[in-house]
Design a protein around this motif. Structure first.
Motif, PDB file in Angstrom:
ATOM      1  N   ILE A   1       0.858  -1.182   0.000  1.00 15.33           N
ATOM      2  CA  ILE A   1       0.000   0.000   0.000  1.00 15.33           C
ATOM      3  C   ILE A   1       0.893   1.231   0.000  1.00 15.33           C
ATOM      4  CG2 ILE A   1      -1.801   1.274   1.213  1.00 15.33           C
ATOM      5  CD1 ILE A   1      -2.401  -1.444   2.677  1.00 15.33           C
ATOM      6  N   CYS A   2       0.725   2.085  -1.001  1.00 17.90           N
ATOM      7  CA  CYS A   2       1.513   3.315  -1.113  1.00 17.90           C
ATOM      8  C   CYS A   2       0.583   4.517  -0.945  1.00 17.90           C
ATOM      9  CB  CYS A   2       2.204   3.394  -2.468  1.00 17.90           C
ATOM     10  SG  CYS A   2       3.332   2.025  -2.810  1.00 17.90           S
ATOM     11  N   ILE A   3       0.970   5.455  -0.088  1.00 13.33           N
ATOM     12  CA  ILE A   3       0.101   6.594   0.206  1.00 13.33           C
ATOM     13  C   ILE A   3       0.908   7.889   0.203  1.00 13.33           C
ATOM     14  CG2 ILE A   3      -1.489   7.637   1.865  1.00 13.33           C
ATOM     15  CD1 ILE A   3      -2.145   4.884   2.892  1.00 13.33           C
TER      16      ILE A   3
ATOM     17  N   LEU B   1       4.208   7.193   2.650  1.00 15.71           N
ATOM     18  CA  LEU B   1       4.489   5.938   3.337  1.00 15.71           C
ATOM     19  C   LEU B   1       4.185   4.749   2.438  1.00 15.71           C
ATOM     20  CD1 LEU B   1       1.596   4.497   4.233  1.00 15.71           C
ATOM     21  CD2 LEU B   1       1.670   6.186   6.048  1.00 15.71           C
ATOM     22  N   ILE B   2       4.777   3.623   2.824  1.00 13.96           N
ATOM     23  CA  ILE B   2       4.506   2.352   2.165  1.00 13.96           C
ATOM     24  C   ILE B   2       4.257   1.311   3.245  1.00 13.96           C
ATOM     25  CG2 ILE B   2       5.410   0.509   0.702  1.00 13.96           C
ATOM     26  CD1 ILE B   2       7.122   2.536  -0.728  1.00 13.96           C
ATOM     27  N   TYR B   3       3.109   0.639   3.146  1.00 13.52           N
ATOM     28  CA  TYR B   3       2.838  -0.544   3.967  1.00 13.52           C
ATOM     29  C   TYR B   3       3.169  -1.777   3.139  1.00 13.52           C
ATOM     30  CZ  TYR B   3      -0.239   2.479   6.882  1.00 13.52           C
ATOM     31  OH  TYR B   3      -0.756   3.462   7.687  1.00 13.52           O
TER      32      TYR B   3
ATOM     33  N   SER C   1       8.157   4.954   6.194  1.00  8.45           N
ATOM     34  CA  SER C   1       7.568   6.280   6.000  1.00  8.45           C
ATOM     35  C   SER C   1       8.612   7.386   5.990  1.00  8.45           C
ATOM     36  CB  SER C   1       6.551   6.571   7.114  1.00  8.45           C
ATOM     37  OG  SER C   1       7.218   6.752   8.358  1.00  8.45           O
ATOM     38  N   SER C   2       8.191   8.509   5.422  1.00 10.81           N
ATOM     39  CA  SER C   2       8.903   9.783   5.512  1.00 10.81           C
ATOM     40  C   SER C   2       7.836  10.821   5.820  1.00 10.81           C
ATOM     41  CB  SER C   2       9.617  10.104   4.194  1.00 10.81           C
ATOM     42  OG  SER C   2      10.178  11.399   4.245  1.00 10.81           O
ATOM     43  N   LEU C   3       7.843  11.321   7.043  1.00 11.45           N
ATOM     44  CA  LEU C   3       6.724  12.132   7.504  1.00 11.45           C
ATOM     45  C   LEU C   3       7.045  13.622   7.595  1.00 11.45           C
ATOM     46  CD1 LEU C   3       5.234   9.759  10.238  1.00 11.45           C
ATOM     47  CD2 LEU C   3       4.552  10.032   7.844  1.00 11.45           C
ATOM     48  N   GLY C   4       8.000  14.077   6.791  1.00 12.95           N
ATOM     49  CA  GLY C   4       8.230  15.508   6.681  1.00 12.95           C
ATOM     50  C   GLY C   4       7.233  16.120   5.715  1.00 12.95           C
TER      51      GLY C   4
ATOM     52  N   TYR D   1       9.749  11.040  -0.211  1.00 13.82           N
ATOM     53  CA  TYR D   1       9.823   9.765  -0.920  1.00 13.82           C
ATOM     54  C   TYR D   1      10.083   8.636   0.064  1.00 13.82           C
ATOM     55  CZ  TYR D   1      14.810   9.206  -0.176  1.00 13.82           C
ATOM     56  OH  TYR D   1      16.038   9.015   0.417  1.00 13.82           O
ATOM     57  N   VAL D   2       9.695   7.427  -0.351  1.00 10.03           N
ATOM     58  CA  VAL D   2      10.088   6.187   0.316  1.00 10.03           C
ATOM     59  C   VAL D   2      10.289   5.141  -0.774  1.00 10.03           C
ATOM     60  CG1 VAL D   2       9.467   4.359   1.944  1.00 10.03           C
ATOM     61  CG2 VAL D   2       8.736   6.691   2.394  1.00 10.03           C
ATOM     62  N   PHE D   3      11.380   4.407  -0.705  1.00 12.51           N
ATOM     63  CA  PHE D   3      11.615   3.275  -1.590  1.00 12.51           C
ATOM     64  C   PHE D   3      11.923   2.042  -0.755  1.00 12.51           C
ATOM     65  CE2 PHE D   3      12.006   6.439  -4.847  1.00 12.51           C
ATOM     66  CZ  PHE D   3      11.670   5.784  -6.016  1.00 12.51           C
ATOM     67  N   CYS D   4      11.372   0.908  -1.183  1.00 10.51           N
ATOM     68  CA  CYS D   4      11.608  -0.359  -0.495  1.00 10.51           C
ATOM     69  C   CYS D   4      11.917  -1.440  -1.525  1.00 10.51           C
ATOM     70  CB  CYS D   4      10.377  -0.784   0.308  1.00 10.51           C
ATOM     71  SG  CYS D   4       9.914   0.391   1.604  1.00 10.51           S
ATOM     72  N   LYS D   5      12.522  -2.501  -1.067  1.00  7.23           N
ATOM     73  CA  LYS D   5      12.735  -3.645  -1.944  1.00  7.23           C
ATOM     74  C   LYS D   5      12.061  -4.864  -1.340  1.00  7.23           C
ATOM     75  CE  LYS D   5      17.220  -5.234  -0.184  1.00  7.23           C
ATOM     76  NZ  LYS D   5      18.588  -5.634  -0.584  1.00  7.23           N
ATOM     77  N   ILE D   6      11.566  -5.720  -2.212  1.00  9.06           N
ATOM     78  CA  ILE D   6      10.886  -6.948  -1.820  1.00  9.06           C
ATOM     79  C   ILE D   6      11.535  -8.103  -2.560  1.00  9.06           C
ATOM     80  CG2 ILE D   6       8.687  -8.194  -1.821  1.00  9.06           C
ATOM     81  CD1 ILE D   6       7.295  -5.456  -1.808  1.00  9.06           C
ATOM     82  N   LYS D   7      11.821  -9.159  -1.858  1.00  9.00           N
ATOM     83  CA  LYS D   7      12.428 -10.331  -2.490  1.00  9.00           C
ATOM     84  C   LYS D   7      11.340 -11.185  -3.114  1.00  9.00           C
ATOM     85  CE  LYS D   7      16.059 -12.239  -0.767  1.00  9.00           C
ATOM     86  NZ  LYS D   7      17.016 -12.999   0.077  1.00  9.00           N
ATOM     87  N   LEU D   8      11.509 -11.514  -4.401  1.00  6.95           N
ATOM     88  CA  LEU D   8      10.557 -12.348  -5.127  1.00  6.95           C
ATOM     89  C   LEU D   8      11.169 -13.721  -5.374  1.00  6.95           C
ATOM     90  CD1 LEU D   8       9.310  -9.784  -7.800  1.00  6.95           C
ATOM     91  CD2 LEU D   8       8.287 -10.294  -5.571  1.00  6.95           C
TER      92      LEU D   8
END
Length: 205
Positions: free
Chosen positions: A81-83, A117-119, A109-112, A138-145
């Motif tokens: 979930i990206c918001i 945020l990303i859930y 999250s980055s709350l400035g 911004y927020v960037f994440c990585k997910i292992k597939l």
């Protein structure tokens, strides 16, 4: 807003939701590896997957819409979930990550300023991506597939009143992500470029 199914096939896709644009870059890019690791939080119940269900929205203050978000989650069961615009325009108190947490999801999250945020569902193996940028929203994440593939998911907010210097920082951020090693890249967010021509991929300066 809505849910987007992200498949692991090699493709370039562009999606549009209202005035918010979601763009997915090319896959399988073989570029020099840059360290983007923070401690991944594997647990016995976490697993690798081959596809992801992604939900994006501009909340324009999530604080009073959290119940609505949880109702949507209960129906669509998104993996990610990206918001954007998590906070109200004139926030007068500090908002903690704990107040935004949702059961079953990790929170990045980055709350400035307005906040992004990303859930990410707890059944996935994920980690935050650290970047060398001064762009804030911004927020960037990585997910292992499966098959040792890396999926990068980003959420960005650019204010309508963004300065030229801030725009340049955003461009540098995008280039930094593009130059990283990944198998699938998906960038969501609200860029407030209302005059973008999505057929020619051009916009007035």
């Amino acid at each position: 807003s809505g849910t987007n199914n992200v498949r692991s096939s090699r493709q370039r896709s562009e999606q549009q939701s209202g005035t918010n644009k979601v763009r997915s870059s090319r896959q399988g890019r073989q570029s020099p590896t840059r360290s983007i690791n923070r401690t991944i939080r594997p647990t016995p119940e976490r697993e690798l997957c081959s596809s992801l269900n992604i939900f994006y929205t501009n909340a324009d203050s999530l604080l009073n819409k959290k119940d609505e978000l949880q109702a949507r989650i209960s129906k669509s069961h998104p993996d990610v979930i990206c918001i954007t615009e998590v906070l109200p325009k004139n926030v007068i108190f500090e908002v903690s990550e704990e107040s935004l947490s949702i059961e079953g999801y990790g929170l990045y999250s980055s709350l400035g300023n307005r906040g992004v945020l990303i859930y990410i569902s707890n059944h996935l193996i994920s980690a935050k991506v650290d970047l060398n940028t001064k762009f804030e929203e911004y927020v960037f994440c990585k997910i292992k597939l499966t098959n040792s593939r890396t999926f990068i998911i980003g959420c960005i907010y650019r204010s309508p009143g963004s300065s030229k210097d801030n725009n340049d920082l955003l461009l540098a951020l995008m280039q930094e992500i593009y130059d990283m090693k990944w198998d699938i890249l998906n960038i969501t967010g609200d860029f407030n470029y209302k005059d973008v021509n999505w057929n020619t991929m051009e916009s007035p300066v």
